[in-house]
Design a protein around this motif. Sequence first.
Motif, PDB file in Angstrom:
ATOM      1  N   ALA A   1       4.070   4.873   2.009  1.00 42.62           N
ATOM      2  CA  ALA A   1       3.686   4.647   3.409  1.00 42.62           C
ATOM      3  C   ALA A   1       4.916   4.523   4.306  1.00 42.62           C
ATOM      4  N   THR A   2       5.929   3.776   3.834  1.00 42.53           N
ATOM      5  CA  THR A   2       7.167   3.626   4.604  1.00 42.53           C
ATOM      6  C   THR A   2       7.862   4.967   4.786  1.00 42.53           C
ATOM      7  N   TYR A   3       7.914   5.733   3.725  1.00 42.65           N
ATOM      8  CA  TYR A   3       8.608   7.031   3.763  1.00 42.65           C
ATOM      9  C   TYR A   3       7.945   7.967   4.775  1.00 42.65           C
ATOM     10  N   PHE A   4       6.616   8.137   4.679  1.00 42.08           N
ATOM     11  CA  PHE A   4       5.955   9.117   5.541  1.00 42.08           C
ATOM     12  C   PHE A   4       5.911   8.654   7.002  1.00 42.08           C
TER      13      PHE A   4
ATOM     14  N   GLY B   1       1.117   3.778  13.203  1.00 43.06           N
ATOM     15  CA  GLY B   1       0.255   2.633  12.935  1.00 43.06           C
ATOM     16  C   GLY B   1       0.377   2.162  11.499  1.00 43.06           C
ATOM     17  N   LYS B   2      -0.599   1.348  11.060  1.00 45.89           N
ATOM     18  CA  LYS B   2      -0.577   0.784   9.726  1.00 45.89           C
ATOM     19  C   LYS B   2      -1.516   1.552   8.799  1.00 45.89           C
TER      20      LYS B   2
ATOM     21  N   MET C   1      -5.288   8.538   3.337  1.00 48.34           N
ATOM     22  CA  MET C   1      -6.607   8.028   2.938  1.00 48.34           C
ATOM     23  C   MET C   1      -6.516   6.612   2.361  1.00 48.34           C
ATOM     24  N   ASN C   2      -5.465   5.890   2.738  1.00 48.91           N
ATOM     25  CA  ASN C   2      -5.320   4.467   2.400  1.00 48.91           C
ATOM     26  C   ASN C   2      -5.389   4.198   0.894  1.00 48.91           C
ATOM     27  N   ASN C   3      -4.713   5.044   0.149  1.00 48.44           N
ATOM     28  CA  ASN C   3      -4.556   4.831  -1.294  1.00 48.44           C
ATOM     29  C   ASN C   3      -5.874   4.948  -2.059  1.00 48.44           C
TER      30      ASN C   3
ATOM     31  N   LEU D   1       1.046  -1.040  -6.152  1.00 45.16           N
ATOM     32  CA  LEU D   1       1.166  -1.397  -4.739  1.00 45.16           C
ATOM     33  C   LEU D   1       2.568  -1.133  -4.212  1.00 45.16           C
ATOM     34  N   SER D   2       3.588  -1.387  -5.021  1.00 42.61           N
ATOM     35  CA  SER D   2       4.973  -1.152  -4.584  1.00 42.61           C
ATOM     36  C   SER D   2       5.217   0.319  -4.286  1.00 42.61           C
ATOM     37  N   VAL D   3       4.679   1.188  -5.140  1.00 47.28           N
ATOM     38  CA  VAL D   3       4.847   2.630  -4.928  1.00 47.28           C
ATOM     39  C   VAL D   3       4.099   3.063  -3.671  1.00 47.28           C
ATOM     40  N   TYR D   4       2.894   2.505  -3.452  1.00 47.58           N
ATOM     41  CA  TYR D   4       2.137   2.861  -2.247  1.00 47.58           C
ATOM     42  C   TYR D   4       2.885   2.431  -0.978  1.00 47.58           C
TER      43      TYR D   4
END
Length: 487
Positions: A462-465, A475-476, A375-377, A455-458
């Motif tokens: 995102a990278t992990y999942f 995608g992004k 859900m894009n943070n 933002l760093s944690v988000y």
Amino acid sequence: MMFLLKHDKGFRILDKELPDPIDTSIDADLTRIYFYTQFIVDNTTTKSFDTSAFLEIWDTIVKAIVRIGGDSMQNQCDCLKTEVIGENIKGAMLGLVEIREKMTVLKQKLESDLSKAIKDNKEEEDFNEEVYYKEIDKWLDEDKMFVETKASTSLLAALRNGQKSITVVGSFCVGKTFTTRHVALILRREGYKIHPVSSLDELKKLCVKGHRTLFIVDEFCSGSIIKRGIDIKMWEKMSDDLLGSQSKIVACCSLMLYQHSSFKNARLSFFRSFVLNMNSSYALTSDELHCVAKRHTDIDDTLIQKYSSEFPFFPFHYSKCSLFSKTYKEGKHISKFICHDALFINAMVVYKFQLDTFYTDDKLKYTALALIVQMNNYVEEECFRESRTGKNSVLHQVNTISDSCKFDKKNKDNKSIQLFKSLSDIECELKSMIGSFVIVMTDSKNSLVYSAKNLSVYEMLATYFKEELPEHFSGKFPVHKKCKKLQ
């Protein structure tokens, strides 16, 4: 019946004495009934009573029965008092006497067998001093790198001032274990015996009345959801009486568990008497962060500022963590995240290890964090109350995440078992991770919004999942524009 109530259900029924007359608890009333039953059927008792003795006993038992069973029992007792006892009833009563004698013999045999089993296993249960001193030597070696902090001085002061139970709370790698062990070693020099324990039974075996002992419980009620539930039930039985007047206990508890509803609703008041939260009141100050960083590595002030503002830990600290060190030493999942500076472990390693642990032990937390990325943070509180079930609904998204993770389980009848009962279960997990992975913001409508801590944690999530679940997270996943306005 009394045997089952006492040993299976846990009622405190005395064997050979009456309770205080003013005590009208269920335990006391069951004791009265049991005592007079034994008194009457015991073959050493006089075969008859005078009227006053009989009426006194009868009145005591009837009052106990009415208190336990309610007012309706009064009429039944009154009828029974005047009823004529026939030959059949007399025979039944004699049969009860015979059964009681057989149970006494059986009880003696069981006690004898139990004593023999305890004796046979004594060598295995004896305290292993060699292992103990090796562990303490390890603590002493690691303690050379410790930097005094507000948390350590406060913990030491509380223990010296008579606090018997302290729970040290914090997110992963803030230094709960390191701080607790440092303080324990100081008290050891002052005459305390230090004992790391993991269960209530272990504590009972090592607790010696009159001796000054400090018990350390690391990773308090951690592990899988099932294990956590079992441990919480076990520690609910903890009390001052078990420690005695000279002993103390410090439990290191993760912030996520401490904030979880399962912990809040548990009867763990003993562990809430003094809480030292290393994410709030006792968090590292900027000066302490600087001193810790300089003690462990040669990183410059810019990097110190970066990590102290974005993460609740220093990445190099995490290699000391008892949970992480096992995986770190085995080299699982982390080799590509090691920085060129061998003393400095990338923060991604820390979070990846936690997420991998969630996948195994706490699937709801894993799903809740995946939902933040999906859900894009920007996860609104209202979405957990919606009744929609279509493709755009939160329920559908949670279920697709669960399917991608292959969380679907089957019972013995090969029927699917749901991961959660309702969306409120997912929200509960998000709340428990506030301060560790998650923050809560308020939008223009004064409604709550859940997002990653920063933002760093988000970006890390995102990278992990995207790496772990490429079929679902392709995608992004840019940060929601509403989220940017709130931050």
